[in-house]
Design a protein around this motif. Structure first.
Motif, PDB file in Angstrom:
ATOM      1  N   GLY A  71     -15.861 -29.919  -9.412  1.00 59.59           N
ATOM      2  CA  GLY A  71     -14.630 -29.410 -10.248  1.00 59.59           C
ATOM      3  C   GLY A  71     -14.001 -28.094  -9.829  1.00 59.59           C
ATOM      4  N   GLY A  72     -14.798 -27.557  -8.855  1.00 61.81           N
ATOM      5  CA  GLY A  72     -14.174 -26.022  -8.855  1.00 61.81           C
ATOM      6  C   GLY A  72     -14.732 -24.841  -9.602  1.00 61.81           C
ATOM      7  N   PRO A  73     -15.600 -24.853 -10.350  1.00 59.09           N
ATOM      8  CA  PRO A  73     -16.254 -23.734 -11.026  1.00 59.09           C
ATOM      9  C   PRO A  73     -16.655 -22.773  -9.977  1.00 59.09           C
ATOM     10  CG  PRO A  73     -17.928 -25.283 -11.197  1.00 59.09           C
ATOM     11  CD  PRO A  73     -16.752 -26.072 -10.916  1.00 59.09           C
ATOM     12  N   ARG A  74     -16.525 -21.415 -10.317  1.00 53.20           N
ATOM     13  CA  ARG A  74     -16.848 -20.278  -9.351  1.00 53.20           C
ATOM     14  C   ARG A  74     -17.605 -19.146 -10.013  1.00 53.20           C
ATOM     15  NH1 ARG A  74     -11.037 -19.287  -7.311  1.00 53.20           N
ATOM     16  NH2 ARG A  74     -10.924 -21.722  -7.382  1.00 53.20           N
ATOM     17  N   ILE A  75     -18.235 -18.388  -9.479  1.00 56.77           N
ATOM     18  CA  ILE A  75     -18.803 -17.299  -9.581  1.00 56.77           C
ATOM     19  C   ILE A  75     -18.182 -16.039  -8.880  1.00 56.77           C
ATOM     20  CG2 ILE A  75     -21.122 -15.897 -10.095  1.00 56.77           C
ATOM     21  CD1 ILE A  75     -22.483 -18.544 -10.410  1.00 56.77           C
ATOM     22  N   ARG A  76     -17.732 -14.943  -9.384  1.00 63.85           N
ATOM     23  CA  ARG A  76     -17.349 -13.680  -8.778  1.00 63.85           C
ATOM     24  C   ARG A  76     -18.561 -12.752  -8.793  1.00 63.85           C
ATOM     25  NH1 ARG A  76     -14.546  -8.929  -9.594  1.00 63.85           N
ATOM     26  NH2 ARG A  76     -14.276  -9.365 -11.995  1.00 63.85           N
ATOM     27  N   LEU A  77     -19.012 -12.389  -7.604  1.00 65.36           N
ATOM     28  CA  LEU A  77     -20.053 -11.504  -7.505  1.00 65.36           C
ATOM     29  C   LEU A  77     -19.600 -10.209  -7.583  1.00 65.36           C
ATOM     30  CD1 LEU A  77     -23.346 -11.630  -7.049  1.00 65.36           C
ATOM     31  CD2 LEU A  77     -22.887 -11.171  -4.572  1.00 65.36           C
ATOM     32  N   ARG A  78     -19.686  -9.667  -8.819  1.00 61.85           N
ATOM     33  CA  ARG A  78     -19.264  -7.994  -8.717  1.00 61.85           C
ATOM     34  C   ARG A  78     -20.275  -7.091  -8.538  1.00 61.85           C
ATOM     35  NH1 ARG A  78     -16.658  -6.330 -14.511  1.00 61.85           N
ATOM     36  NH2 ARG A  78     -16.222  -4.680 -13.128  1.00 61.85           N
ATOM     37  N   SER A  79     -21.646  -7.342  -8.455  1.00 57.86           N
ATOM     38  CA  SER A  79     -22.581  -6.516  -8.335  1.00 57.86           C
ATOM     39  C   SER A  79     -23.877  -7.158  -7.751  1.00 57.86           C
ATOM     40  CB  SER A  79     -23.058  -5.654  -9.384  1.00 57.86           C
ATOM     41  OG  SER A  79     -24.244  -4.986  -9.392  1.00 57.86           O
ATOM     42  N   ALA A  80     -24.587  -6.472  -6.963  1.00 59.96           N
ATOM     43  CA  ALA A  80     -25.675  -7.044  -6.348  1.00 59.96           C
ATOM     44  C   ALA A  80     -26.851  -7.315  -7.538  1.00 59.96           C
ATOM     45  CB  ALA A  80     -26.450  -6.059  -5.217  1.00 59.96           C
ATOM     46  N   ALA A  81     -26.537  -6.636  -8.613  1.00 62.67           N
ATOM     47  CA  ALA A  81     -27.553  -6.705  -9.759  1.00 62.67           C
ATOM     48  C   ALA A  81     -27.469  -8.232 -10.255  1.00 62.67           C
ATOM     49  CB  ALA A  81     -27.114  -5.533 -10.941  1.00 62.67           C
ATOM     50  N   GLN A  82     -26.358  -8.802 -10.047  1.00 65.27           N
ATOM     51  CA  GLN A  82     -26.272 -10.360 -10.411  1.00 65.27           C
ATOM     52  C   GLN A  82     -26.880 -11.183  -9.729  1.00 65.27           C
ATOM     53  OE1 GLN A  82     -21.823 -10.502 -10.351  1.00 65.27           O
ATOM     54  NE2 GLN A  82     -21.512  -9.741 -12.610  1.00 65.27           N
ATOM     55  N   LEU A  83     -27.441 -10.869  -8.414  1.00 66.33           N
ATOM     56  CA  LEU A  83     -27.881 -11.879  -7.555  1.00 66.33           C
ATOM     57  C   LEU A  83     -28.981 -12.552  -8.156  1.00 66.33           C
ATOM     58  CD1 LEU A  83     -28.238 -12.748  -4.660  1.00 66.33           C
ATOM     59  CD2 LEU A  83     -30.010 -11.122  -4.292  1.00 66.33           C
ATOM     60  N   PRO A  84     -30.074 -12.337  -8.790  1.00 66.81           N
ATOM     61  CA  PRO A  84     -30.956 -13.151  -9.489  1.00 66.81           C
ATOM     62  C   PRO A  84     -30.559 -14.435 -10.276  1.00 66.81           C
ATOM     63  CG  PRO A  84     -31.817 -10.791  -9.708  1.00 66.81           C
ATOM     64  CD  PRO A  84     -30.252 -10.925  -9.521  1.00 66.81           C
ATOM     65  N   TYR A  85     -29.402 -14.038 -11.029  1.00 61.63           N
ATOM     66  CA  TYR A  85     -28.910 -15.178 -11.937  1.00 61.63           C
ATOM     67  C   TYR A  85     -27.951 -16.176 -10.922  1.00 61.63           C
ATOM     68  CZ  TYR A  85     -30.106 -11.633 -14.929  1.00 61.63           C
ATOM     69  OH  TYR A  85     -30.967 -10.765 -15.716  1.00 61.63           O
ATOM     70  N   VAL A  86     -27.371 -15.607 -10.043  1.00 64.16           N
ATOM     71  CA  VAL A  86     -26.303 -16.588  -9.101  1.00 64.16           C
ATOM     72  C   VAL A  86     -27.422 -17.398  -8.269  1.00 64.16           C
ATOM     73  CG1 VAL A  86     -24.714 -16.646  -7.553  1.00 64.16           C
ATOM     74  CG2 VAL A  86     -24.705 -14.560  -9.023  1.00 64.16           C
ATOM     75  N   GLU A  87     -28.516 -16.617  -7.875  1.00 62.20           N
ATOM     76  CA  GLU A  87     -29.344 -17.446  -6.971  1.00 62.20           C
ATOM     77  C   GLU A  87     -30.096 -18.656  -7.617  1.00 62.20           C
ATOM     78  OE1 GLU A  87     -31.687 -14.861  -3.553  1.00 62.20           O
ATOM     79  OE2 GLU A  87     -32.224 -14.170  -5.426  1.00 62.20           O
ATOM     80  N   ARG A  88     -30.303 -18.304  -9.034  1.00 62.04           N
ATOM     81  CA  ARG A  88     -30.802 -19.357  -9.569  1.00 62.04           C
ATOM     82  C   ARG A  88     -29.876 -20.609  -9.808  1.00 62.04           C
ATOM     83  NH1 ARG A  88     -32.515 -20.554 -15.980  1.00 62.04           N
ATOM     84  NH2 ARG A  88     -33.610 -22.515 -15.535  1.00 62.04           N
ATOM     85  N   VAL A  89     -28.606 -20.585 -10.013  1.00 62.88           N
ATOM     86  CA  VAL A  89     -27.517 -21.504 -10.212  1.00 62.88           C
ATOM     87  C   VAL A  89     -27.409 -22.107  -8.736  1.00 62.88           C
ATOM     88  CG1 VAL A  89     -25.200 -22.191 -10.578  1.00 62.88           C
ATOM     89  CG2 VAL A  89     -26.484 -20.271 -11.816  1.00 62.88           C
ATOM     90  N   VAL A  90     -27.164 -21.303  -7.400  1.00 58.82           N
ATOM     91  CA  VAL A  90     -26.843 -21.850  -6.204  1.00 58.82           C
ATOM     92  C   VAL A  90     -28.309 -22.609  -5.698  1.00 58.82           C
ATOM     93  CG1 VAL A  90     -26.498 -21.329  -3.975  1.00 58.82           C
ATOM     94  CG2 VAL A  90     -25.291 -19.975  -5.639  1.00 58.82           C
TER      95      VAL A  90
END
Length: 446
Positions: A71-90
């Motif tokens: 359905g098109g949800p997205r994450i904007r990666l503002r900082s490399a500090a967000q990587l662990p959380y985005v990695e978990r979702v992806v």
């Protein structure tokens, strides 16, 4: 007003870089790791133009992780500090955007956004975890921090199903960062909760969502009955209204005008955020109702007739009487006297507000404002008659609380309806009209 499920990029500006741990890798390395991980899925794409932060990267140059098949949800990666959380979702998450939830099939866990009255939730949390606490808890103080810590580490109101061996359990936890990143769920402060359902076994996302709705809805009803916490699952049909909200001023001057006491009290009650939106709407409407006799009397004098029933609404009303003996026509008179065509045009320049008021799917069976074909107000259009009809139509759908519906079978606008949760734009409109009416009939203080 707009549907926040459209993931407007401006929403991401609420996230500060220091909300996450300091990055240990460069931004480009973080993007490459996400691209590698996304390559293992058919429904995830990482978009980035290759600009690095050291090259003057702006927010529009940030990488985006787009879930194309959900359905098109997205994450904007503002900082490399967000990587662990985005990695978990992806790496292991399946978004359930219709419920603002994430399903982790390998762990059998779903975390889902909750909306509702957070003040009631805070009170229930205090009663449950601190039963001897007699006073309200300062959420900004040490005790509030303790409650936030407990909610984050262990959760609250946990229940489990052991009889059938399924291992299913439910609890409320603080909103996890990955849920916030995907759906912008930081609303409500440090104690805004999410629902965690464990022990989920489902063949696909659709079945996982059905399980969430079935168990989550029943659990939240039980929580409301036992603890008085008014919470519910997110629904993609919700439209929470314009993020801008009313225009509040920080300037407060010594009073120079005297306002009528009764409508001032009604207006104050309408401003109470803890009230249900339907109640708040009705309080503002009662302000307009208060001035109907005065408006009718002025119209009688202006039109030079002897009786109120002989006076007519200032607006043409094809197909029905225009007599001021009708409450709707009296509302016309209040609005015509209290607000000018130019003032209404200025209010409707807010594109979000106008978009909502012109959308027949938001609040149904009431007047909608006509646009020019591009979604903008008609040039030079006078919307006061249409606004009056809309306000009175909502009034009828609320107050005619009869089984089977209101006038001519119009469905009720009930307390727990989807439309009741979509009143943000109409609350703003009727609040504005109430303010204008009070200002119009105010008198000078000595």
């Amino acid at each position: 007003m707009e549907d926040i499920s459209q993931y407007d990029d401006d929403l991401w500006d609420d996230f500060e870089d220091d909300w996450f741990a300091p990055p240990e890798i460069t931004y480009q390395e973080a993007v490459e790791r996400l691209r590698s991980l996304a390559g293992q899925r058919a429904d995830v794409v990482v978009e980035w133009d290759g600009k690095r932060k050291g090259d003057g990267r702006r927010w529009r140059d940030d990488a985006r992780v787009v879930f194309t098949g959900a359905g098109g949800p997205r994450i904007r990666l503002r900082s490399a500090a967000q990587l662990p959380y985005v990695e978990r979702v992806v790496g292991s998450g399946v978004p359930l955007p219709e419920r603002h939830a994430i399903w982790y099939p390998q762990q059998g866990v779903i975390t889902a956004r909750l909306v509702g009255d957070f003040d009631q939730f805070h009170s229930a949390l205090v009663r449950s975890l601190l039963p001897r606490q007699r006073r309200a808890v300062d959420l900004e103080g040490p005790l509030g921090a303790d409650l936030a810590g407990v909610l984050a580490s262990t959760g609250a109101f946990q229940v489990s199903e052991e009889a059938d061996g399924s291992g299913r359990s439910l609890r409320l936890v603080s909103v996890p960062p990955e849920l916030s990143l995907l759906y912008n769920t930081r609303d409500g402060g440090g104690l805004s909760p999410s629902l965690e359902l464990s022990g989920v076994s489902a063949p696909d996302a659709a079945e996982a969502q059905k399980t969430l709705v079935a168990y989550g809805t029943s659990y939240l009803f039980g929580l409301a009955r036992a603890q008085g916490a008014s919470l519910r699952l997110w629904d993609d049909g919700y439209r929470l209204g314009s993020r801008r909200g009313p225009s509040y001023s920080t300037k407060l001057r010594f009073p120079q005008r005297q306002y009528d006491t009764e409508p001032a009290e009604l207006y104050g009650a309408g401003n109470a955020a803890g009230r249900h939106p339907v109640e708040r709407w009705l309080k503002y409407y009662q302000v307009l109702e208060f001035y109907m006799p005065k408006a009718a009397a002025q119209e009688v004098a202006r039109q030079g007739v002897a009786k109120q029933d002989q006076a007519q609404s200032p607006y043409a009303r094809p197909g029905r009487t225009r007599s001021l003996g009708s409450e709707q026509n009296q509302l016309d008179a209040v609005i015509d006297l209290a607000v000018t065509q130019a003032e209404v045009a200025g209010l409707l320049r807010d594109r979000e507000l106008f978009t909502t008021l012109s959308d027949p799917a938001v609040i149904q069976h009431v007047e909608t404002l006509e646009d020019d074909g591009s979604g903008a107000p008609l040039p030079g259009g006078d919307y006061r008659a249409a606004i009056s009809s809309r306000v009175y139509g909502i009034r009828n759908r609320i107050v005619h609380m009869k089984e089977g519906g209101g006038q001519r079978g119009t469905p009720l606008l009930g307390l727990h309806s989807r439309e009741a949760r979509d009143l943000a734009a109409d609350l703003r409109l009727v609040r504005y009209l109430a303010e204008k009416a009070m200002e119009h009939w105010a008198t000078d203080l000595p």
